[in-house]
Design a protein around this motif. Structure first.
Motif, PDB file in Angstrom:
ATOM      1  N   LEU A   1      28.364 -50.961  70.846  1.00 15.85           N
ATOM      2  CA  LEU A   1      29.541 -50.343  71.462  1.00 15.85           C
ATOM      3  C   LEU A   1      30.843 -50.392  70.762  1.00 15.85           C
ATOM      4  O   LEU A   1      31.735 -50.107  71.664  1.00 15.85           O
ATOM      5  CB  LEU A   1      29.388 -50.782  72.941  1.00 15.85           C
ATOM      6  CG  LEU A   1      28.061 -50.942  73.757  1.00 15.85           C
ATOM      7  CD1 LEU A   1      28.306 -51.674  75.113  1.00 15.85           C
ATOM      8  CD2 LEU A   1      27.579 -49.577  74.141  1.00 15.85           C
ATOM      9  N   HIS A   2      30.771 -50.655  69.747  1.00 16.85           N
ATOM     10  CA  HIS A   2      32.075 -50.894  69.025  1.00 16.85           C
ATOM     11  C   HIS A   2      32.312 -49.780  67.851  1.00 16.85           C
ATOM     12  O   HIS A   2      32.765 -50.331  66.642  1.00 16.85           O
ATOM     13  CB  HIS A   2      32.280 -52.459  68.542  1.00 16.85           C
ATOM     14  CG  HIS A   2      32.377 -53.415  69.651  1.00 16.85           C
ATOM     15  ND1 HIS A   2      33.691 -53.959  70.150  1.00 16.85           N
ATOM     16  CD2 HIS A   2      31.377 -54.146  70.253  1.00 16.85           C
ATOM     17  CE1 HIS A   2      33.237 -54.422  71.095  1.00 16.85           C
ATOM     18  NE2 HIS A   2      32.064 -54.871  71.038  1.00 16.85           N
ATOM     19  N   ASP A   3      31.729 -48.769  68.005  1.00 14.64           N
ATOM     20  CA  ASP A   3      32.087 -47.587  67.056  1.00 14.64           C
ATOM     21  C   ASP A   3      31.675 -48.157  65.703  1.00 14.64           C
ATOM     22  O   ASP A   3      32.402 -47.926  64.787  1.00 14.64           O
ATOM     23  CB  ASP A   3      33.682 -47.248  66.978  1.00 14.64           C
ATOM     24  CG  ASP A   3      34.353 -46.636  68.330  1.00 14.64           C
ATOM     25  OD1 ASP A   3      33.391 -45.940  69.052  1.00 14.64           O
ATOM     26  OD2 ASP A   3      35.167 -47.154  68.743  1.00 14.64           O
ATOM     27  N   LEU A   4      30.381 -48.588  65.477  1.00 12.52           N
ATOM     28  CA  LEU A   4      29.819 -48.770  64.150  1.00 12.52           C
ATOM     29  C   LEU A   4      29.437 -47.563  63.622  1.00 12.52           C
ATOM     30  O   LEU A   4      28.857 -46.519  64.374  1.00 12.52           O
ATOM     31  CB  LEU A   4      28.851 -49.668  64.353  1.00 12.52           C
ATOM     32  CG  LEU A   4      29.105 -51.086  64.741  1.00 12.52           C
ATOM     33  CD1 LEU A   4      27.877 -52.025  65.175  1.00 12.52           C
ATOM     34  CD2 LEU A   4      30.130 -51.709  63.704  1.00 12.52           C
ATOM     35  N   LYS A   5      29.369 -47.435  62.299  1.00 14.13           N
ATOM     36  CA  LYS A   5      28.832 -46.426  61.526  1.00 14.13           C
ATOM     37  C   LYS A   5      27.571 -45.852  61.588  1.00 14.13           C
ATOM     38  O   LYS A   5      26.832 -44.886  61.761  1.00 14.13           O
ATOM     39  CB  LYS A   5      29.120 -46.362  60.038  1.00 14.13           C
ATOM     40  CG  LYS A   5      29.018 -45.271  59.101  1.00 14.13           C
ATOM     41  CD  LYS A   5      29.476 -45.624  57.718  1.00 14.13           C
ATOM     42  CE  LYS A   5      29.034 -44.816  56.619  1.00 14.13           C
ATOM     43  NZ  LYS A   5      29.364 -44.721  55.255  1.00 14.13           N
ATOM     44  N   PHE A   6      26.520 -47.162  61.580  1.00 12.22           N
ATOM     45  CA  PHE A   6      25.175 -47.048  61.495  1.00 12.22           C
ATOM     46  C   PHE A   6      24.521 -46.993  62.934  1.00 12.22           C
ATOM     47  O   PHE A   6      25.099 -47.602  63.812  1.00 12.22           O
ATOM     48  CB  PHE A   6      24.556 -47.948  60.709  1.00 12.22           C
ATOM     49  CG  PHE A   6      24.843 -48.007  59.183  1.00 12.22           C
ATOM     50  CD1 PHE A   6      25.384 -46.914  58.645  1.00 12.22           C
ATOM     51  CD2 PHE A   6      24.578 -49.237  58.385  1.00 12.22           C
ATOM     52  CE1 PHE A   6      25.869 -46.911  57.306  1.00 12.22           C
ATOM     53  CE2 PHE A   6      24.942 -49.151  57.051  1.00 12.22           C
ATOM     54  CZ  PHE A   6      25.578 -47.962  56.470  1.00 12.22           C
ATOM     55  N   HIS A   7      23.503 -46.460  62.959  1.00 14.47           N
ATOM     56  CA  HIS A   7      22.843 -46.366  64.152  1.00 14.47           C
ATOM     57  C   HIS A   7      22.050 -47.718  64.490  1.00 14.47           C
ATOM     58  O   HIS A   7      21.364 -48.465  63.352  1.00 14.47           O
ATOM     59  CB  HIS A   7      21.695 -45.244  64.224  1.00 14.47           C
ATOM     60  CG  HIS A   7      20.860 -45.232  65.704  1.00 14.47           C
ATOM     61  ND1 HIS A   7      21.676 -44.579  66.858  1.00 14.47           N
ATOM     62  CD2 HIS A   7      19.603 -45.499  65.996  1.00 14.47           C
ATOM     63  CE1 HIS A   7      20.528 -44.643  67.769  1.00 14.47           C
ATOM     64  NE2 HIS A   7      19.726 -45.313  67.411  1.00 14.47           N
TER      65      HIS A   7
ATOM     66  N   LEU B   1      30.748 -56.395  59.794  1.00 10.44           N
ATOM     67  CA  LEU B   1      29.597 -55.513  59.935  1.00 10.44           C
ATOM     68  C   LEU B   1      29.960 -54.208  59.268  1.00 10.44           C
ATOM     69  O   LEU B   1      29.438 -53.454  58.685  1.00 10.44           O
ATOM     70  CB  LEU B   1      29.155 -55.450  61.400  1.00 10.44           C
ATOM     71  CG  LEU B   1      27.546 -54.714  61.415  1.00 10.44           C
ATOM     72  CD1 LEU B   1      26.537 -55.842  60.641  1.00 10.44           C
ATOM     73  CD2 LEU B   1      27.243 -54.731  63.007  1.00 10.44           C
ATOM     74  N   ARG B   2      31.404 -53.852  59.697  1.00  6.65           N
ATOM     75  CA  ARG B   2      31.982 -52.884  59.173  1.00  6.65           C
ATOM     76  C   ARG B   2      32.080 -52.653  57.684  1.00  6.65           C
ATOM     77  O   ARG B   2      32.008 -51.650  56.840  1.00  6.65           O
ATOM     78  CB  ARG B   2      33.241 -52.460  59.771  1.00  6.65           C
ATOM     79  CG  ARG B   2      33.161 -52.139  61.268  1.00  6.65           C
ATOM     80  CD  ARG B   2      34.460 -51.437  61.996  1.00  6.65           C
ATOM     81  NE  ARG B   2      34.409 -51.459  63.214  1.00  6.65           N
ATOM     82  CZ  ARG B   2      34.804 -52.165  64.289  1.00  6.65           C
ATOM     83  NH1 ARG B   2      35.152 -53.384  64.140  1.00  6.65           N
ATOM     84  NH2 ARG B   2      34.549 -51.902  65.567  1.00  6.65           N
ATOM     85  N   LYS B   3      32.379 -53.634  57.110  1.00  7.08           N
ATOM     86  CA  LYS B   3      32.414 -54.106  55.613  1.00  7.08           C
ATOM     87  C   LYS B   3      31.053 -53.773  55.082  1.00  7.08           C
ATOM     88  O   LYS B   3      31.160 -53.112  53.931  1.00  7.08           O
ATOM     89  CB  LYS B   3      33.306 -55.405  55.421  1.00  7.08           C
ATOM     90  CG  LYS B   3      33.123 -55.784  53.796  1.00  7.08           C
ATOM     91  CD  LYS B   3      33.612 -57.170  53.619  1.00  7.08           C
ATOM     92  CE  LYS B   3      33.262 -57.592  52.245  1.00  7.08           C
ATOM     93  NZ  LYS B   3      31.739 -57.758  51.814  1.00  7.08           N
TER      94      LYS B   3
ATOM     95  N   ILE C   1      18.859 -42.333  56.399  1.00  6.60           N
ATOM     96  CA  ILE C   1      19.062 -42.774  57.526  1.00  6.60           C
ATOM     97  C   ILE C   1      19.600 -44.063  57.481  1.00  6.60           C
ATOM     98  O   ILE C   1      18.353 -45.185  57.669  1.00  6.60           O
ATOM     99  CB  ILE C   1      18.263 -42.298  58.784  1.00  6.60           C
ATOM    100  CG1 ILE C   1      17.811 -41.011  58.493  1.00  6.60           C
ATOM    101  CG2 ILE C   1      18.436 -42.982  59.888  1.00  6.60           C
ATOM    102  CD1 ILE C   1      16.596 -40.500  59.430  1.00  6.60           C
ATOM    103  N   LYS C   2      20.716 -44.372  57.690  1.00  7.25           N
ATOM    104  CA  LYS C   2      21.157 -45.958  57.359  1.00  7.25           C
ATOM    105  C   LYS C   2      21.138 -46.609  58.716  1.00  7.25           C
ATOM    106  O   LYS C   2      21.678 -46.016  59.736  1.00  7.25           O
ATOM    107  CB  LYS C   2      22.491 -45.953  56.630  1.00  7.25           C
ATOM    108  CG  LYS C   2      22.578 -45.721  55.309  1.00  7.25           C
ATOM    109  CD  LYS C   2      21.538 -46.211  54.436  1.00  7.25           C
ATOM    110  CE  LYS C   2      21.544 -45.685  53.356  1.00  7.25           C
ATOM    111  NZ  LYS C   2      20.608 -46.308  52.272  1.00  7.25           N
ATOM    112  N   GLY C   3      20.828 -47.759  59.132  1.00  6.44           N
ATOM    113  CA  GLY C   3      20.637 -48.563  60.276  1.00  6.44           C
ATOM    114  C   GLY C   3      21.200 -49.821  60.338  1.00  6.44           C
ATOM    115  O   GLY C   3      21.154 -50.609  59.186  1.00  6.44           O
ATOM    116  N   ASN C   4      21.461 -50.299  61.299  1.00  3.66           N
ATOM    117  CA  ASN C   4      21.683 -51.913  61.530  1.00  3.66           C
ATOM    118  C   ASN C   4      20.525 -52.303  62.613  1.00  3.66           C
ATOM    119  O   ASN C   4      20.156 -52.068  63.663  1.00  3.66           O
ATOM    120  CB  ASN C   4      22.828 -52.163  62.364  1.00  3.66           C
ATOM    121  CG  ASN C   4      24.293 -51.726  62.020  1.00  3.66           C
ATOM    122  OD1 ASN C   4      24.170 -51.869  60.671  1.00  3.66           O
ATOM    123  ND2 ASN C   4      25.294 -51.043  62.354  1.00  3.66           N
TER     124      ASN C   4
END
Length: 301
Positions: A131-137, A103-105, A183-186
């Motif tokens: 809860l794992h410090d992801l970049k996107f909201h 997901l980070r990639k 605004i980038k998101g998951n």
């Protein structure tokens, strides 16, 4: 009236949510007895669905799957209530993603991500991913609850874990707005819902039965150039889940139309056939199977 209902029920939900897990699951066992043996909640629907998609299975096996499903459903309902008070550390321990680096990639490509999932295993605790410090909201697409107080409760629960709920009524509009404004998101989407017949524009074979299917994820991903993954969740034991992000596409605009929808259905079917007791069989997913397919509808093969 909505407020009265909420404040009559909420204290009970909160009390259940703070119970130690050992007692918590004893409550689930009691609810199972009530729901399965006494009330018989949607047992006909569950039995009919199982017989429909597993015609080769003997009645004894159908019965076994049915009982295990109801036990799991009660656990999942209680786990949804547990979200009211569960700590971040406890949630991370009980819902583990084995390849979060993927997901980070995808986030490093600076393209928003659609996380497709079905009504399988645990979709309530998937907010543990954020809860794992992801970049996107994190955004969750959901169907608005009629009681506005419970609707606000659902939003507060997601807000505790750095997530935001978007109603299905304006999801497309909101996602497009976010993309246009950088605004980038998951975006988590439960994609195996059954559309109403007036929106049944696409039909597909799901568990061997032709039914209408939503293809909003497919359409959005191709139009807005979004990455797409499938969240494959397995129940390891009671109260513990393990998820894996399965790639669907990293180049949606170049994929054939309906490829994403078809791939999602294939991945979900694979899980259901392996361990059917963890699918939501009370869901009337095949209710339109005998309806005439509209002339302007598209058959996905």
């Amino acid at each position: 009236m909505q407020g009265l209902v909420f404040w009559a029920v909420y204290p009970i939900l909160w009390f259940i949510s703070i119970l130690p897990f050992r007692i918590f699951y004893l409550v689930s066992d009691l609810i199972f007895v009530l729901v399965y043996y006494i009330i018989g909640y949607r047992r006909k629907t569950v039995q009919n669905n199982l017989r429909l998609v597993f015609p080769e299975k003997p009645e004894s096996e159908i019965k076994r799957i049915e009982k295990k499903f109801y036990s799991h459903m009660c656990d999942m309902f209680l786990e949804m209530i547990k979200s009211i008070s569960i700590s971040e550390s406890e949630l991370k321990k009980r819902f583990v993603c084995t390849n979060l680096e993927y997901l980070r990639k995808l986030e490093s490509t600076n393209k928003s991500i659609i996380i497709m999932c079905g009504h399988y295993a645990s979709y309530e605790w998937m907010n543990a991913l954020q809860l794992h410090d992801l970049k996107f909201h994190a955004f969750g697409i959901y169907k608005r609850i009629r009681n506005r107080h419970f609707d606000q409760l659902a939003k507060r629960i997601r807000g505790r874990f750095n997530g935001t709920l978007i109603s299905t009524y304006n999801a497309t509009e909101k996602i497009r707005y976010n993309e246009e404004n950088g605004i980038k998101g998951n975006y988590a989407m439960i994609a195996d819902q059954s559309p109403k017949m007036n929106r049944a524009k696409h039909w597909i074979n799901f568990m061997g039965i032709r039914v209408p299917v939503f293809e909003g994820s497919d359409r959005l991903a191709r139009k807005l150039d979004m990455n797409v993954v499938y969240l494959q969740v397995e129940k390891k034991k009671r109260g513990y889940y393990e998820a894996r992000l399965v790639p669907i596409t990293e180049n949606a605009p170049k994929d054939p139309e309906n490829y994403i929808t078809k791939k999602f259905i294939e991945l979900l079917e694979e899980q259901i056939r392996k361990k059917p007791e963890y699918y939501l069989w009370t869901h009337k997913r095949w209710k339109h199977r005998n309806e005439p397919i509209p002339k302007n509808a598209e058959i996905i093969n």
